[in-house]
Every structure is written in C-alpha cells, then in structure tokens.
Design an enzyme around this catalytic site. Sequence first.
Site, PDB file in Angstrom:
ATOM      1  N   SER A  39       0.758  -1.263  -0.194  1.00  0.00           N
ATOM      2  CA  SER A  39      -0.051   0.373   0.241  1.00  0.00           C
ATOM      3  C   SER A  39       1.022   1.695   0.366  1.00  0.00           C
ATOM      4  CB  SER A  39      -0.901   0.070   1.129  1.00  0.00           C
ATOM      5  OG  SER A  39      -1.884   1.091   1.042  1.00  0.00           O
ATOM      6  N   ASP A 199      -5.787  -4.318  -1.775  1.00  0.00           N
ATOM      7  CA  ASP A 199      -4.698  -3.587  -0.937  1.00  0.00           C
ATOM      8  C   ASP A 199      -4.105  -4.905  -0.680  1.00  0.00           C
ATOM      9  OD1 ASP A 199      -3.488  -2.829   0.990  1.00  0.00           O
ATOM     10  OD2 ASP A 199      -4.194  -1.585   1.547  1.00  0.00           O
TER      11      ASP A 199
END
Length: 332
Positions: A39, A199
């Site tokens: 991320s 993610d």
Amino acid sequence: MEKADLVLEGGGVKGLGLVGAVLRLMQKGYVFPRVAGTSAGAIVAAFLAAGATRDDLADIMSRLEYPRVPDRARPKIPGISEGISLFRKSGAYEGDYIHDFVATELARFDVTTFHDLRRTDQGDDKKQKSFQRYKLVVMATDVTKGRLLRLPWDYELLNLDPDKQSVAEAVRASISIPLFFEPVTIRDGDTGAPTTLVDGGILSNFPIEIFDRTDGDDPRWPTLGVKVIPALPVGSPELFPGIKLPAPAPFRLLERVLATAIVGNDQTYLDRPCVKRRAIQVDTHAVGIVDFDAPPATREAIVANGDDAARKFLDDWNWELFKKDCRGVDDE
C-alpha cells in the site's frame, strides 16, 4: 555505506511516517539493494528501488498533493459520486491520481516496467528463481482466487511476463483499500480471465521475512522494517475509517473483518522477539489511514515522528548481535 534490505508497511496517510524513517536511514548512510512494500509502503518502496536519493525522495513526496488522492468520478459531487462509484465499481474513489503520480515520478528515473528494476547479484540466495531477481516487491491481494500476490514475483501465476508489467499499476493495485479505492483488474496472459486485486495489507501488510535467505548461507546484510500501524482493537476507525458515507451495519461488520485481516496476523507475528528487534515502529496516531485532508502541520509531524523513531532504533541497533541471537531461530 551500510546495506540493508527494507520492508515498508502499508497505512495510507500514516505512510508519512515511513518517509521520515527512510530519510533518517539514508542520512545515516544506508542504501537499499531490495525494497518491499504494501500500500503506502509500496509507493515509497518503488521510488527507492528506482534509485531515488534522499533529496529525491523528499522532493517527490513534497509534490504529492494529498487532498487529490481521493479522486471522485463524475459527476464529482461529494457523497453522490462516492455512492455511485461504490456500487458500480466497488470503490468510492478512482485511484487515477495516485497511479499517474507514481508513473510520472518513476519516469524521471527511466522506470516504467519491472524490466527496469531487474537485479543481478551473484551473492544472492542460491534458491532464488529468475522471477524473484528484482529490486522491488509489492504486495497485492487477489480476491478472485483468495491469495497473496508478490509482484513481480507472482505474475507467472497469471501467465504474464513480469518484465513487461507496469510498476505503477502494481503499486496502484497494492494501495486499493477495499471500498475506498476501486480495485484493479488484470487479465490472465493465456486465458484472458479477469483477476481482481485489492490492498496487499489484507493478507500481508508487513512481510519483513520476504528477503531472508533460504539457502543456508549467512546473510550479508540485515532486512529492516518500518511499521506505521499500531496494535489496535478490532474495528478501530484509526485502522479502517471506511468511506465518508452513512455506514449501515453491513459496512461496520466489513470494517471489523478487514481490521482483523490487516492487524491480527501482524500483531501475532510482531510478538516474536527477533521480528521486533529489526522493526522501526513509528507513532502515527495523529492521522487515520484516509485522512488525506490532514493539515500540513499534522503531516509534517508524522514525518518527524518517523525520523525520531529511526534515530532511536539506530542508537540501539547491532547487526552482529542480531545475527548471533536470531539467525536460525525458529520463531523468526
């Protein structure tokens, strides 16, 4: 110069703490042959792998316009646009701004595909395969088949040539906070079947073991990690604040599930002494993951906290003692 492989945790705006810690490490002479990130960590990792210097990294991050990161789709009306995008595309925001920002900044270093980040080092792990010889690894979660993808390592699972894959696209996949950003879809190189990526923190937010040797040889340098997510109670809004819309019970349940996925594994893992000893923990409580509208003074304070955490870590860090105490320990 001191060499260290580096692993950077995901955390949205909390990732500003990564920047402060990395700048301090670089000031102390550290260079990073390989970098992994999830991320927000994937963003910083990509620039480091591309060859950004300390000054480069500071300049790049100063150009990032945080309020633009949550980019609404048309009709660009607050609340309405998010709702339409959420139900049509499974994410409130498009994520195009951050993709384009990463692509543009990487192009300054002549980096477009993973071919540009190929790595050749005869001293690397002898069990390492050709598809693992890159300076950068980013984490993404494949929700189509329920698995972690370590990109570019795992492009082969999708019958894709890693050398031809976009670095910015991989980073964009890694930052796809569920419901907040639209997920990324890539297609199998042989069948064309779609794979949905979100993610990487859902399955691996802090993969600090990723560069550890598996061939039995002594490590030549350490792998250090930087963490920005504290140990939190499940469902804490600091971890997953969700979308700024009315939140019915199903969304609150989803929030708790995601919090468990992101935090639970890492909290268990970090209880291991030899993991804690090589991890820099940054205080980022002043911002939430999606506080992209946080004032500049708050953002600067998080960067400063990262600098302070790295300074304190380096005061106590002893690589030789770590190798003596922890090399080969089962619980690492």
